[in-house]
Design an enzyme around this catalytic site. Structure first.
Site, mmCIF file in Angstrom:
data_model
loop_
_atom_site.group_PDB
_atom_site.id
_atom_site.type_symbol
_atom_site.label_atom_id
_atom_site.label_comp_id
_atom_site.label_asym_id
_atom_site.label_seq_id
_atom_site.Cartn_x
_atom_site.Cartn_y
_atom_site.Cartn_z
ATOM 1 C CG ASN B 96 -95.809 -38.967 14.791
ATOM 2 O OD1 ASN B 96 -96.200 -37.917 15.307
ATOM 3 N ND2 ASN B 96 -94.847 -39.710 15.307
ATOM 4 C CB THR B 124 -91.284 -34.008 12.000
ATOM 5 O OG1 THR B 124 -90.657 -34.013 13.288
ATOM 6 C CG2 THR B 124 -91.005 -35.341 11.336
ATOM 7 C CB ILE B 125 -86.996 -30.541 13.401
ATOM 8 C CG1 ILE B 125 -87.668 -30.599 14.775
ATOM 9 C CG2 ILE B 125 -87.346 -29.241 12.710
ATOM 10 C CD1 ILE B 125 -87.045 -29.626 15.787
ATOM 11 C CG ASP B 126 -88.966 -34.406 16.593
ATOM 12 O OD1 ASP B 126 -88.015 -33.774 17.082
ATOM 13 O OD2 ASP B 126 -90.141 -34.259 16.973
ATOM 14 C CG MET B 170 -85.777 -29.175 20.627
ATOM 15 S SD MET B 170 -86.715 -28.208 19.387
ATOM 16 C CE MET B 170 -87.359 -26.891 20.439
ATOM 17 N N GLY B 171 -85.914 -33.404 20.678
ATOM 18 C CA GLY B 171 -86.185 -34.774 20.233
ATOM 19 C C GLY B 171 -86.748 -35.585 21.378
ATOM 20 N NE ARG B 172 -92.791 -34.675 23.065
ATOM 21 C CZ ARG B 172 -93.394 -34.408 21.909
ATOM 22 N NH1 ARG B 172 -93.729 -35.389 21.094
ATOM 23 N NH2 ARG B 172 -93.669 -33.169 21.562
ATOM 24 C CD GLU B 226 -86.875 -31.960 23.880
ATOM 25 O OE1 GLU B 226 -86.966 -30.874 24.464
ATOM 26 O OE2 GLU B 226 -87.587 -32.258 22.903
ATOM 27 C CD GLN B 281 -82.493 -27.822 19.369
ATOM 28 O OE1 GLN B 281 -82.264 -29.006 19.265
ATOM 29 N NE2 GLN B 281 -83.042 -27.298 20.455
#
Lengths: 377, 377
Positions: B96, B124-126, B170-172, B226, B281
C-alpha cells in the site's frame, strides 16, 4: 512368534521414522513381529506397544513418541516384561544417551542370561556420535539450515543499506549443524561469519569482525551456534526456554542471537536482527534430504540384520561388517574437527566435501490441503 | 524504442520476481524494452537500471533490490530522467505504501501532461491491500507458515508431558498471515489457540485459555501475531529489532513470543518455548505456492496489458476488466474479517474456503549443492 520391540528416544529428526520402517520391513522377512514402544523406555515400563506400517516413512518427528528418561533400577522390570511378551529383539533409535541406555540393557540381559539381542540405531541432528561417519537426521537438518541461510541471504540483500543479521543454530556441544550454513556459500549466498562451540567465543573480536565487514558491504550475515562458550568454557546463559531442563540434566539453550544482537546494537549502533531457526531445524520434513532418509532406512534394516547374525550391544552402521559397540559410543560426543575451522569464524572446504553427499536429493512429499501430508498416532 | 521501467518496493516475498518476468514477457510482445530499477525509486533517481531475464522466475526476495523511500519533491527529477530514457511505462511492484508512491507519480505525469502509463503491481505477504481479492506473496507465506506449524505440531507431540509452544507470525496490522496456521488443522495438526491483531489481546484471558488446554492435553500450541495490541490499541512493545525503523515510520516488531513465554512461565510455571518464524516467512522459495507464483506472474502480465490499453494510475488485478485505481488502495489496510474470528482465539472455516486455493500446488525448484538454485544480481 518372536517379538521385536523398537523405540525412539531423544530429540525428533526429519527422518527418524524411516528407521522404524527399515526395521519393520527387514523383520518381516525373518518372520518377526514388530511392536513399537510408545515414548521409548517409558512405553516398555507401561507395556504401551503399538503396531505401525510403511506409511510413516516420510513423516518427521517421532511417530512412536520419544522420552528423555534415565534408567535407575528398572532392569528387572524390563526383563520380566520382555519375557512376558516374548521380546527377543530390542532396537532403540537415539543419540549418545540412548546408546548408553541400550548398552546397559544389553549388559543386563547378558549378565542374567536372557537371550535378547539389543541393537542401537543412530539418530541425531547434532551429528555428534563417535565412530560412525555421520548420523541419520543430520543431512536433513543441514539441508534445511543451508536452504534457510541461502533464502535469508537473499532477503537481507534487498535493501541497499542493510543490517547485521545474526542467525542462531542448534547444537549444544558440537558445531556440525552451524557449519552446514557454509553450504550456501557454494551458491554464493553464504554467511560472512560462522561461530562454532568448538572454539571459545571472543565478544570483542566478534564486534570488530562485524564492524569490518559492515564497513565494506553495508550488511553482515552471521551464523552462530546456540552452544558457543566463553574463554572459561561456560555457555552464554540467556535461556529463552523456561523450566525445560531434561532428565539428563542438559540445559536447553537458546537466545544467543538476541544477546549478540543487543551487543552489536550497543557497541556499534547498527541495525541488527536476531533469528533463531528453532524447532523447524529438526522436523522440517518438507525439505528432507533423500540421502538422509535412505540412510535412516538403511540403519533400521541393518539393525535387524545384525541381531539376526547374533550380535547384541552394537550400534547399527551403514555397512554390516563395520562393527561399532554401544560401549564405544555411549555418552561420548564427536566434535567438529578443529582443523576444519579457519580463524575461528570460517569453515574449510574439507567440511564441504564431507557434507555435500549427505544433503543430496529431495524426497517428494505428498501434499494435502496445500501442505505436506504426514501421519500421526 | 519505448522503455518500460519496473521496480520493486517494500518487503520481499517468495514470488515477487515472477511478476518481473510477467512484465518482461508481455512487454516483449509489444516491442517494448524493459529495464529494472535497482532498489526501487532510488534506482530511478540514481539512473541505476539493469536488464534481467526469465531465469529469475522462481527466486525469492527481490531480484532488483527494494527500498522504503518516501518521495518528497523529486517528481520533476523523475520526469526529466524518464524523458531522457524515453520511459513510457512505469510499473511499481509493492504494497500500500508503494501504491501511494505510484499514484503520486501517475498524478504528477497527468498534471504536467507527460505521456507515461503508471501501473501498480500488487505484492505483499501481509495480504492487506484493499479491493483486490488476495495479494501475490501471501499464498507462499501462508504455505510456509502452515507447513511449519504442522511440523512444529508433530515435534511438540513427541514427549508425553509436553510444553506450551508459542509461535510468533508476521503481520503488523492484519492477521492474514497468522490465520494461515489454521490450515494445519485440516490435517489434524493445527494450533490450539490463534491470536490476531484485529482483536485486542487480553493477557489474563490468554493465561487462563492456556491453563485450561494444558490441563487437558499436557501440551499447548499457540500462534500469535507480532502485531497484537492491548485494549488501548497499543502494540506490546518488546522489539527485538534494533535501530530498524523505516522511512515510513513503521516500527519493526518482534519479540511477542518471548514476552508471552515469560508470562506463561511466571503465571503458570509451565515449560514453555517461544518460536519466531521470522524472515523465512517472506522468502521461503523452497516451499513456494504454485498458485501464488502464477498469480504473481499474471499481475505482471496484466499490468502491461492495462498500460497498453491506455490506463494509468491503476493497480493490476487478476482480471483485466476488474479495475482498481491506485487512489483506492494507497496506504489503506484490509484487515482480517472480524466475522471469521471466533471467541478471540479461533478461526472459522470460511477463512479456510478463502485460503485453500491460494496455497495450492508446489513449484519444482532446481537444486544445486543440495539446496535450491537461486539467481542474484
Amino acid at each position: 512368534m518372536d517379538v521385536l520391540l523398537v523405540g525412539q528416544s531423544g530429540g525428533p529428526t526429519a527422518v527418524i521414522n524411516a528407521s522404524l520402517v527399515g526395521v519393520l520391513n527387514e523383520a518381516k522377512k525373518h518372520n518377526i513381529k514388530v511392536l513399537g514402544c510408545v515414548n521409548g523406555i517409558k512405553g516398555i515400563l507401561d507395556e504401551n506397544f503399538v503396531e505401525y506400517d510403511e506409511s510413516i516413512i516420510n513423516t518427521p518427528a517421532a511417530y512412536l513418541g520419544s522420552v528423555r528418561y534415565k534408567l535407575t533400577d528398572e532392569y528387572d522390570q524390563i526383563l520380566n516384561i520382555f519375557k512376558k511378551h516374548n521380546v527377543k529383539y530390542f532396537m532403540y533409535i537415539g543419540g549418545n544417551d540412548s546408546c548408553d541406555t541400550s548398552n546397559k540393557i544389553a549388559n543386563y540381559f547378558k549378565k542374567v542370561g536372557y537371550d535378547c539381542k539389543v541393537i542401537g540405531i543412530p539418530k541425531t541432528i547434532d551429528n555428534d556420535l563417535v565412530k560412525i561417519d555421520h548420523c541419520p537426521g543430520y543431512g536433513s537438518s543441514a539441508k534445511f539450515i543451508a536452504t534457510s541461510i541461502e533464502e535469508i541471504y537473499l532477503d537481507t540483500q534487498v535493501y541497499e543499506k542493510g543490517r547485521v543479521t545474526i542467525v542462531e543454530v542448534m547444537g549444544r556441544d558440537a558445531g556440525w549443524l552451524t557449519a552446514s550454513a557454509k553450504i550456501a556459500s557454494l551458491n554464493n549466498m553464504g554467511p560472512d561469519l560462522i561461530y562454532l562451540p568448538e572454539v571459545s567465543f571472543d565478544s570483542s573480536k566478534f564486534v570488530s569482525d562485524v564492524k569490518k565487514i559492515y564497513e565494506q558491504k553495508q550488511k553482515v550475515l552471521v551464523v552462530v551456534s546456540e552452544g558457543i562458550k566463553d574463554e572459561t568454557g561456560s555457555y552464554f546463559l540467556l535461556s529463552r526456554n523456561f523450566n525445560n531442563n531434561d532428565d539428563f540434566g542438559h540445559l536447553q539453550l537458546g537466545g544467543i542471537a538476541l544477546m549478540l544482537s543487543e551487543l552489536i546494537s550497543n557497541k556499534l549502533g547498527l541495525p541488527v536482527r536476531g533469528i533463531e531457526l528453532n524447532l523447524p531445524q529438526r522436523c522440517a520434513g518438507h525439505i528432507m534430504s533423500l540421502k538422509d532418509r535412505n540412510d535412516a532406512y538403511k540403519v533400521g534394516v541393518n539393525a535387524v540384520k545384525l541381531a539376526i547374525k547374533g550380535y547384541t550391544g552394537y550400534l547399527a552402521n551403514y555397512k554390516l561388517n563395520e562393527l561399532i559397540s554401544l560401549e564405544e559410543v555411549a555418552t561420548k560426543v564427536k566434535q567438529f574437527p578443529l582443523s576444519w575451522i579457519i580463524d575461528g569464524n570460517q569453515i574449510s572446504d574439507e567440511y564441504l566435501n564431507y557434507v555435500l553427499p549427505l544433503v543430496k536429493g529431495e524426497v517428494k512429499q505428498k501434499f494435502e490441503n496445500g501442505i505436506p501430508k504426514y501421519m500421526k498416532r
